[in-house]
Each structure stands twice: as structure tokens, then as C-alpha cells.
Design an enzyme around this catalytic site. Sequence first.
Site, PDB file in Angstrom:
ATOM      1  N   TYR A 100       0.847  -1.197   0.000  1.00  0.00           N
ATOM      2  CA  TYR A 100       0.000   0.000   0.000  1.00  0.00           C
ATOM      3  C   TYR A 100       0.881   1.245   0.000  1.00  0.00           C
ATOM      4  CZ  TYR A 100      -3.893  -3.104   0.977  1.00  0.00           C
ATOM      5  OH  TYR A 100      -4.833  -4.104   0.904  1.00  0.00           O
ATOM      6  N   ASN A 128     -12.249  -1.724  -5.182  1.00  0.00           N
ATOM      7  CA  ASN A 128     -12.054  -2.173  -6.553  1.00  0.00           C
ATOM      8  C   ASN A 128     -13.258  -3.023  -6.973  1.00  0.00           C
ATOM      9  OD1 ASN A 128     -11.203  -3.404  -8.953  1.00  0.00           O
ATOM     10  ND2 ASN A 128      -9.787  -4.779  -7.907  1.00  0.00           N
ATOM     11  N   CYS A 136      -6.253  -6.578  -7.044  1.00  0.00           N
ATOM     12  CA  CYS A 136      -6.071  -5.963  -5.734  1.00  0.00           C
ATOM     13  C   CYS A 136      -5.547  -6.966  -4.701  1.00  0.00           C
ATOM     14  CB  CYS A 136      -7.369  -5.318  -5.258  1.00  0.00           C
ATOM     15  SG  CYS A 136      -8.815  -6.382  -5.346  1.00  0.00           S
ATOM     16  N   HIS A 137      -5.664  -8.259  -4.983  1.00  0.00           N
ATOM     17  CA  HIS A 137      -5.146  -9.279  -4.065  1.00  0.00           C
ATOM     18  C   HIS A 137      -3.619  -9.276  -4.010  1.00  0.00           C
ATOM     19  CE1 HIS A 137      -5.429 -11.226  -8.032  1.00  0.00           C
ATOM     20  NE2 HIS A 137      -4.406 -11.974  -7.645  1.00  0.00           N
ATOM     21  N   GLU A 163      -1.217 -18.109  -7.847  1.00  0.00           N
ATOM     22  CA  GLU A 163      -0.261 -17.419  -8.711  1.00  0.00           C
ATOM     23  C   GLU A 163       1.187 -17.773  -8.389  1.00  0.00           C
ATOM     24  OE1 GLU A 163      -0.981 -13.215  -8.984  1.00  0.00           O
ATOM     25  OE2 GLU A 163      -3.101 -13.498  -9.419  1.00  0.00           O
TER      26      GLU A 163
END
Length: 175
Positions: A100, A128, A136-137, A163
Site C-alpha cells: 500500500y 475495486n 487488488c489481491h 499465482e
Amino acid sequence: MYYSIHYKSTVGDILLASDEDSIIGLWIGEQKYIGNTMPKNIIEKDDIPILKEGIAWLDDYFTGKKPKISRLPLAPIGGEFRQQVWKILTEIPYGELTTYGHMAKEVAKRIGKNRMSAQAVGGAVGHNPISIIIPCHRVVGTNGSLTGYAGGIEKKVKLLEHEGVDMTGLFVPQK
């Protein structure tokens, strides 16, 4: 007019929405802020071409094919600040993370300010409306904390593991 279609995924039921030309929303289950980010007049319809493209994108994503975000026309509904944050989210590569704080510095740079609040950026990230596709993850706290995922921390963990993110050093803060 807005249209939607449902999709079953490994992280739960997904509602994908479009304005007929672009994807405007992707919500996982009853995620936080869904009422603030989803238009009220959505009609469920499974023959909208852009929704079929969105489903193909999700199929590719969940089978590990790393589809490009640019493959889909996206039109998230939100103000200028949120649009800027969401654009930066689309630039985070598959399987990588940012913080962030880093996002706040990037937003500040792009809008010509000396600094930007990480909390303000976190609010935009949390709202989002196109989860997963606008990733956003992939945003974590500066200390590696897995905070702020509107779909729920357990879903964030599943997406990051999917991922291939190295989860060493990441943690869920205790409330």
C-alpha cells in the site's frame, strides 16, 4: 443497461458484470462493499459477448495460463482518484506483490503531489469493483501483512498461492 453472469471458481461463486461493451464488475460471493460498487439495475444474461470473453479470461486464469489484463476492455465505475489507483493495480505483474505504501508513492507521483496516504489508497484498493482481473489481491502491508481484501483474507491467500507467490514472510494480522 448492465448485464451479469455467474461463474464457479476455486475461490467461490463469482458474479461478472458488463455494460455490454466492457467489464464493469467482478465480485466474489458476498464480498465487502459489494453494495457500494455494484450497479442496482443488473440483468442476468448469458449471451453477452463481453461476458463470454470474461468467462474465457477466468477459465484461463484458474487453469494457470496467466491471461493478460489488457485482453479485456475494463470500465470500473468510480471517481478519478480510484481510477488512478485501479490503473496502477493493473500494472502489478502476475505472481508479484506490491505494498500500500508503494502504491501511495506511485499515486502521488502520477497526480503531482509530494505524498499520498496509504490509507486513502487502501480504501480505493478495497473498493475495486473488478476483483481478480484488476488484481487488488496482490497488495500487502509494508510489513508483509495480508490485509484489506474485500473478498476475505482466505480468498486472497488462495489467489496468491494460485499465482505461485512465495508466502514466506507474509502473515494475517491478529485482530
